[in-house]
Scaffold this active site. Structure first.
Site, mmCIF file in Angstrom:
data_model
loop_
_atom_site.group_PDB
_atom_site.id
_atom_site.type_symbol
_atom_site.label_atom_id
_atom_site.label_comp_id
_atom_site.label_asym_id
_atom_site.label_seq_id
_atom_site.Cartn_x
_atom_site.Cartn_y
_atom_site.Cartn_z
ATOM 1 C CD GLU A 15 1.212 3.933 -5.340
ATOM 2 O OE1 GLU A 15 0.306 3.278 -5.347
ATOM 3 O OE2 GLU A 15 2.034 4.218 -6.002
ATOM 4 C CB SER A 186 -2.716 4.995 -4.578
ATOM 5 O OG SER A 186 -2.646 3.773 -4.833
ATOM 6 C CB SER A 320 -9.780 -3.587 -6.370
ATOM 7 O OG SER A 320 -9.304 -3.335 -5.088
#
EC number: 6.3.2.4
Length: 359
Positions: A15, A186, A320
């Site tokens: 990630e 993710s 986000s």
């Protein structure tokens, strides 16, 4: 005197790229009148630490955040950065923006504890618990929080008894199912499988990223998210959801789709909304969280609520869900949210200092 803020990002993790995106937005939003900012980049392959000193101005591209290490050894580079920049005098705090392994799993948090440096986000125990989907599911189940039916197993079990595991999954879960690495976020390594061939392929794919696997039955319905922050008295935001056209909300869907639409607050009956917020705080407490987390739920067509997972370091870019949920809940701006999380870090550290280590 300004506070020294050490922002850790990158990391030895699949990630890594997501961490760079988060760091780029955070570093561009920090008030330099209040903080002396020291970006610390950790390389993906070696886990080497890099720091070029205090950053007076935010960078203009993500690529500028990547630095070349003075030492390729993680041990030498970490020691150099800690001695040269972190060990000095003054009020200081760390902001780990490391997604996934070697950062979100309690490892960096443990280092900060040993160094006696306040740090933003969850502690060692909660970071480890929340990243491990299997352990967190077990604890949440004991607390009576409804979750999707699932089966978990290790690589060794798959190699030794794969056929019987397949039979067990088909009998108890059916299709479609989702295969997930137990300790990643993710949506990396996740597959949606509609038959045995796809299931076997999905398991082999997930085993590239983790030795522990979770297989879950699909809940047809909506995906609802709640942002939580705080220490002993956590607060829950209004729930939100992404409106999208994807059957499976995978990595590309989350980060590449320019047509995603946030619905905050999500269109829910008031009773359902409050239940979801209550469950989010309950899960936060069960997993010993502090600082921040995002709690994700499924809501099926009958109105039943299932907790999907809890993310101890949610995405933190300007688009986000976590920061936007707070902005639309109580007007907290992005830069203000960062400062609130830093305040929680100092409060938790102050509480820890009250513990004595000698009789």
């Amino acid at each position: 005197m300004k506070i020294k803020l050490f922002v850790l990002y990158g990391g030895k993790s699949v990630e890594h790229e997501i961490s760079l995106r988060t760091a780029f937005t955070v570093l561009g939003s920090i008030d330099r009148d209040k903080f002396d900012v020291y970006p610390i980049y950790i390389t993906q392959q070696e886990g080497a630490w890099c720091c070029s000193g205090m950053q007076e101005h935010a960078r203009t591209t993500i690529e500028e955040l990547v630095m070349e290490p003075e030492f390729t050894s993680a041990t030498e580079s970490m020691g150099s950065v800690l001695l040269r920049y972190v060990s000095g005098e003054g009020k200081k705090v760390a902001l780990p923006l490391l997604h996934g392994s070697n950062g979100e799993d309690g490892t960096v948090q443990g280092l900060m504890e040993l160094l006696d440096i306040p740090y933003v986000g969850n502690g060692v125990l909660s970071a480890a618990l929340t990243l491990d989907k299997v352990v967190s599911k077990q604890l949440l189940s004991q607390a009576g929080i409804r979750q999707t039916d699932h089966i978990s197993f290790l690589m060794e079990q798959w190699n030794e008894e794969g056929h019987s595991l397949l039979n067990r999954m088909e009998k108890s879960l059916g299709y479609p199912v989702y295969v997930k690495p137990a300790t990643l976020g993710s949506s990396i390594g996740i597959s949606r499988c509609e038959d045995r061939a796809a299931l076997m392929q999905g398991i082999e794919h997930a085993l590239r990223f983790d030795r522990k696997i979770v297989v879950e039955c699909e809940v047809a319905g909506r995906e609802i998210q709640v942002a939580v922050m705080g220490n002993e008295r956590p607060l829950a935001s209004l729930p939100g959801e992404f409106i999208h056209r994807h059957r499976f909300f995978d990595f590309e869907s989350k980060y590449m789709d320019k047509e995603l639409v946030m619905s905050i607050p999500a269109e829910l009956p008031s009773y359902t909304m409050e239940r979801i917020r209550e469950y989010a705080i309950q899960a936060y407490r069960v997993l010993c969280c502090s600082g921040l987390a995002r709690v994700d739920f499924f809501l099926d067509s009958d109105g039943e609520i299932y907790l999907n997972e809890i993310n101890a370091l949610p995405g933190f870019t300007g688009t986000s869900m976590y920061p936007v949920m707070w902005e639309r809940t109580n007007g907290t701006a992005y830069s203000e949210l960062i400062e609130k999380l830093i305040d929680y870090a100092f409060m938790r550290h102050a509480d820890r200092l009250t513990v004595q280590y000698a009789r």
